[in-house]
Design a protein around this motif. Sequence first.
Motif, PDB file in Angstrom:
ATOM      1  N   ARG A 119       0.772  -1.084  -0.002  1.00 46.51           N
ATOM      2  CA  ARG A 119       0.187  -0.128   0.079  1.00 46.51           C
ATOM      3  C   ARG A 119       0.813   1.181  -0.013  1.00 46.51           C
ATOM      4  NH1 ARG A 119      -2.024  -0.341   5.518  1.00 46.51           N
ATOM      5  NH2 ARG A 119      -0.641  -2.062   5.414  1.00 46.51           N
ATOM      6  N   TRP A 133       9.424  -4.118   1.558  1.00 47.06           N
ATOM      7  CA  TRP A 133       9.229  -5.129   2.552  1.00 47.06           C
ATOM      8  C   TRP A 133      10.383  -5.252   3.600  1.00 47.06           C
ATOM      9  CZ3 TRP A 133       4.736  -5.743   4.399  1.00 47.06           C
ATOM     10  CH2 TRP A 133       3.631  -6.084   3.561  1.00 47.06           C
ATOM     11  N   VAL A 233      -0.292  -9.928  23.339  1.00 50.78           N
ATOM     12  CA  VAL A 233      -0.277 -10.982  22.523  1.00 50.78           C
ATOM     13  C   VAL A 233       0.842 -12.226  22.592  1.00 50.78           C
ATOM     14  CG1 VAL A 233      -1.504 -10.150  20.509  1.00 50.78           C
ATOM     15  CG2 VAL A 233       1.049  -9.734  20.704  1.00 50.78           C
ATOM     16  N   CYS A 239       0.036  -5.532  20.498  1.00 53.08           N
ATOM     17  CA  CYS A 239      -0.119  -4.991  19.229  1.00 53.08           C
ATOM     18  C   CYS A 239       0.512  -3.734  18.839  1.00 53.08           C
ATOM     19  CB  CYS A 239      -1.742  -4.864  18.684  1.00 53.08           C
ATOM     20  SG  CYS A 239      -2.572  -6.386  18.991  1.00 53.08           S
ATOM     21  N   CYS A 242       4.570  -2.852  18.296  1.00 54.18           N
ATOM     22  CA  CYS A 242       4.722  -2.853  16.780  1.00 54.18           C
ATOM     23  C   CYS A 242       4.145  -1.789  15.910  1.00 54.18           C
ATOM     24  CB  CYS A 242       4.930  -4.297  16.624  1.00 54.18           C
ATOM     25  SG  CYS A 242       5.962  -5.282  17.558  1.00 54.18           S
ATOM     26  N   HIS A 243       2.760  -1.862  16.208  1.00 54.70           N
ATOM     27  CA  HIS A 243       1.947  -0.965  15.166  1.00 54.70           C
ATOM     28  C   HIS A 243       1.507   0.186  16.083  1.00 54.70           C
ATOM     29  CE1 HIS A 243       1.795  -4.333  12.427  1.00 54.70           C
ATOM     30  NE2 HIS A 243       1.550  -5.092  13.223  1.00 54.70           N
ATOM     31  N   VAL A 268      11.670 -11.680  18.128  1.00 58.49           N
ATOM     32  CA  VAL A 268      10.695 -11.568  17.338  1.00 58.49           C
ATOM     33  C   VAL A 268      11.202 -11.271  15.824  1.00 58.49           C
ATOM     34  CG1 VAL A 268       8.717 -10.190  16.523  1.00 58.49           C
ATOM     35  CG2 VAL A 268       9.014 -10.732  18.995  1.00 58.49           C
ATOM     36  N   LYS A 276       9.082  -5.011   6.924  1.00 59.14           N
ATOM     37  CA  LYS A 276       8.381  -3.908   7.241  1.00 59.14           C
ATOM     38  C   LYS A 276       7.109  -4.262   8.144  1.00 59.14           C
ATOM     39  CE  LYS A 276       7.701   0.397   5.305  1.00 59.14           C
ATOM     40  NZ  LYS A 276       7.841   1.441   4.439  1.00 59.14           N
ATOM     41  N   PHE A 277       7.135  -3.435   9.074  1.00 60.91           N
ATOM     42  CA  PHE A 277       5.839  -3.318  10.025  1.00 60.91           C
ATOM     43  C   PHE A 277       5.026  -2.276   9.199  1.00 60.91           C
ATOM     44  CE2 PHE A 277       7.805  -4.545  14.422  1.00 60.91           C
ATOM     45  CZ  PHE A 277       8.688  -5.301  13.499  1.00 60.91           C
ATOM     46  N   LEU A 290       0.532  -9.526   4.531  1.00 61.15           N
ATOM     47  CA  LEU A 290       1.670  -9.779   4.884  1.00 61.15           C
ATOM     48  C   LEU A 290       2.499  -9.638   3.278  1.00 61.15           C
ATOM     49  CD1 LEU A 290       1.797 -12.788   7.130  1.00 61.15           C
ATOM     50  CD2 LEU A 290       1.446 -10.541   7.563  1.00 61.15           C
ATOM     51  N   HIS A 291       3.915  -9.878   3.585  1.00 58.23           N
ATOM     52  CA  HIS A 291       4.973  -9.333   2.626  1.00 58.23           C
ATOM     53  C   HIS A 291       4.476 -10.442   1.309  1.00 58.23           C
ATOM     54  CE1 HIS A 291       6.687 -12.716   4.597  1.00 58.23           C
ATOM     55  NE2 HIS A 291       7.451 -13.146   3.468  1.00 58.23           N
ATOM     56  N   LEU A 298      -8.349 -10.361   7.071  1.00 58.64           N
ATOM     57  CA  LEU A 298      -7.775 -10.105   8.459  1.00 58.64           C
ATOM     58  C   LEU A 298      -8.118 -11.518   9.390  1.00 58.64           C
ATOM     59  CD1 LEU A 298      -8.493  -6.365   9.183  1.00 58.64           C
ATOM     60  CD2 LEU A 298      -6.267  -7.584   8.764  1.00 58.64           C
ATOM     61  N   HIS A 309       0.342 -12.810  15.542  1.00 60.64           N
ATOM     62  CA  HIS A 309      -0.945 -12.387  15.217  1.00 60.64           C
ATOM     63  C   HIS A 309      -1.783 -13.610  15.105  1.00 60.64           C
ATOM     64  CE1 HIS A 309       1.954  -9.776  13.515  1.00 60.64           C
ATOM     65  NE2 HIS A 309       1.373  -9.092  13.299  1.00 60.64           N
TER      66      HIS A 309
HETATM   67  C1  HEC Z   1       6.349  -7.750  17.363  1.00 59.29           C
HETATM   68  C2  HEC Z   1       5.955  -7.011  16.535  1.00 59.29           C
HETATM   69  C3  HEC Z   1       4.343  -7.136  16.026  1.00 59.29           C
HETATM   70  C4  HEC Z   1       3.207  -7.301  17.061  1.00 59.29           C
HETATM   71  C5  HEC Z   1       3.474  -7.518  18.306  1.00 59.29           C
HETATM   72  C6  HEC Z   1       2.112  -7.335  16.018  1.00 59.29           C
HETATM   73  N1  HEC Z   1       2.552  -7.062  14.857  1.00 59.29           N
HETATM   74 FE1  HEC Z   1       1.240  -7.107  13.249  1.00 59.29          FE
HETATM   75  N2  HEC Z   1       3.037  -7.210  11.883  1.00 59.29           N
HETATM   76  C7  HEC Z   1       4.361  -7.225  12.363  1.00 59.29           C
HETATM   77  C8  HEC Z   1       4.854  -7.537  11.151  1.00 59.29           C
HETATM   78  C9  HEC Z   1       6.585  -7.366  11.029  1.00 59.29           C
HETATM   79  C10 HEC Z   1       4.177  -7.667  10.055  1.00 59.29           C
HETATM   80  C11 HEC Z   1       4.568  -7.815   8.650  1.00 59.29           C
HETATM   81  C12 HEC Z   1       4.929  -9.191   8.274  1.00 59.29           C
HETATM   82  C13 HEC Z   1       4.893  -9.624   6.943  1.00 59.29           C
HETATM   83  O1  HEC Z   1       4.492  -8.744   6.017  1.00 59.29           O
HETATM   84  O2  HEC Z   1       5.219 -10.717   6.773  1.00 59.29           O
HETATM   85  C14 HEC Z   1       2.809  -7.203  10.422  1.00 59.29           C
HETATM   86  C15 HEC Z   1       1.647  -7.413   9.712  1.00 59.29           C
HETATM   87  C16 HEC Z   1       0.563  -7.144  10.279  1.00 59.29           C
HETATM   88  C17 HEC Z   1      -0.755  -7.094   9.711  1.00 59.29           C
HETATM   89  C18 HEC Z   1      -0.821  -7.087   7.870  1.00 59.29           C
HETATM   90  C19 HEC Z   1      -0.252  -5.786   7.425  1.00 59.29           C
HETATM   91  C20 HEC Z   1      -0.139  -5.942   5.890  1.00 59.29           C
HETATM   92  O3  HEC Z   1       0.376  -4.758   5.315  1.00 59.29           O
HETATM   93  O4  HEC Z   1      -0.353  -6.768   5.438  1.00 59.29           O
HETATM   94  C21 HEC Z   1      -1.779  -6.763  10.179  1.00 59.29           C
HETATM   95  C22 HEC Z   1      -3.074  -6.560   9.837  1.00 59.29           C
HETATM   96  C23 HEC Z   1      -1.403  -6.767  11.690  1.00 59.29           C
HETATM   97  N3  HEC Z   1       0.201  -7.014  11.562  1.00 59.29           N
HETATM   98  C24 HEC Z   1      -1.967  -6.467  12.861  1.00 59.29           C
HETATM   99  C25 HEC Z   1      -1.593  -6.895  14.255  1.00 59.29           C
HETATM  100  C26 HEC Z   1      -2.408  -6.941  15.310  1.00 59.29           C
HETATM  101  C27 HEC Z   1      -3.875  -6.464  15.285  1.00 59.29           C
HETATM  102  C28 HEC Z   1      -1.668  -7.173  16.415  1.00 59.29           C
HETATM  103  C29 HEC Z   1      -1.847  -7.703  17.707  1.00 59.29           C
HETATM  104  C30 HEC Z   1      -2.769  -8.705  17.996  1.00 59.29           C
HETATM  105  C31 HEC Z   1      -0.095  -7.188  15.928  1.00 59.29           C
HETATM  106  N4  HEC Z   1      -0.136  -6.959  14.425  1.00 59.29           N
HETATM  107  C32 HEC Z   1       0.833  -7.421  16.489  1.00 59.29           C
HETATM  108  C33 HEC Z   1       4.710  -7.064  13.496  1.00 59.29           C
HETATM  109  C34 HEC Z   1       3.858  -7.075  14.963  1.00 59.29           C
END
Ligand code: HEC
Length: 344
Positions: A119, A133, A233, A239, A242-243, A268, A276-277, A290-291, A298, A309
């Motif tokens: 995006r 990514w 988590v 969540c 990281c986000h 992690v 990339k987050f 995801l990448h 979702l 996740h």
């Molecule tokens: C430790 C760090 C971390 C935590 C905690 C985390 N995320 Fe993520 N998240 C990431 C990373 C890194 C990616 C990208 C991974 C990939 O593309 O393979 C991601 C990807 C995502 C995506 C997809 C985004 C996309 O562009 O495709 C969503 C939606 C998401 N996370 C939601 C959540 C939610 C809701 C939580 C809590 C339940 C959470 N994340 C907890 C690191 C984290």
Amino acid sequence: MKKILFSALIISIFSCKSTTEEPIPNEYLNLPANPFDYSSTNLPSNLLAELKIRDNTPSDNQISNHTATLGRVLFYDKNLSINNTISCASCHKQTLSFSDTTQFSQGFEGKLTSKHTMRLINIRFFEQKTMFWDNRAASLEHQATQPISNSIEMGLSLKSAIAKISKLPYYPTLFKNAFGNETIDSIRITKALAQFVRSIVTTNSKYDLVKAGKDKYTASEARGDSLFFNIPVQNGIFCNNCHTAPAFFPVNNVISRNSKLNAQFKTVESELGNFKFGTLRNTGNMLRFLHDGSYRTLDDLFSGDVLFHSIPAKQDRQDLINFIKTLDDPSLATEVKFSNPFKK
Ligand code: HEC
Ligand code: HEC
């Protein structure tokens, strides 16, 4: 006195002339007589405060309406691919927050990209050295023209791209309005593309309205908000670690303030891979996650076993998803200033 007036008149005629914009040839393009506003951001107050800390706009590439307009035309111009079949927008579709419908995207010869198309949302907020990514490009300015010469995506060397677009009737005026003269070079192409992409920001999300006290969550959204910020988590990580709100992508210095978290965070990273987050804003209408685009919804993502996740309880998943959807700005999908300006 007369003399002074006269020279003032001359100066004003000259200065007027030098700033006169040329009309854009409208045979090919649907562009307004006065360019759209790309330079003022109109962000809600929480994001505006965040932007003050994190804006990655370089001092030599501040957004101007004419240059971003040129960037818009380049973004939608299939002439930037070797066989005139692909533009940036072929993969980065406005209706999907500038991502793609499919897991991988087709380039100029029908070959597929190795990763899911990202995006292009709120890139202004990203830290340096986090483009793509795998975070391999330092900034939008380093990234913007890479797809043109990429052997799968558009297949055209930058030199050939410049020669090619120099022959197109609409570019001299667009470059002149953007940069003061008609010279077309790779630095200008880069700057214009980067300005257009950087101008794409979310300004109209329910989340921001709720935080500003102008709207109310449903019960499910409110519960999702509280899960996002308060329910660990894994190993005390949320969540939001990281986000991170309000931009919803990681703010490394916040994580590293807590050494326990930081240590876990490193584990992690080594387990999740160095991806990339992305921001969670405008993920609501995406068709792939995801990448590697391996998840379609979702709910699929949170039902799976991706580290951090995995949300086993159905109600928790539903509430989190409803909360994540409040981060969407649906108006981006239809905003004319980000749409295809070509007549055919
Ligand atoms: C430790 C760090 C971390 C935590 C905690 C985390 N995320 Fe993520 N998240 C990431 C990373 C890194 C990616 C990208 C991974 C990939 O593309 O393979 C991601 C990807 C995502 C995506 C997809 C985004 C996309 O562009 O495709 C969503 C939606 C998401 N996370 C939601 C959540 C939610 C809701 C939580 C809590 C339940 C959470 N994340 C907890 C690191 C984290
Ligand atoms: C054939 C499909 C395709 C085309 C054409 C294409 N892209 Fe992309 N874009 C992608 C994919 C796939 C990625 C992720 C690549 C990766 O990480 O290796 C990406 C990543 C990006 C990113 C990084 C976003 C981020 O958050 O890090 C930007 C910016 C971008 N593209 C802009 C453009 C521009 C500008 C053009 C036109 C000059 C363009 N793209 C043309 C598929 C495409």
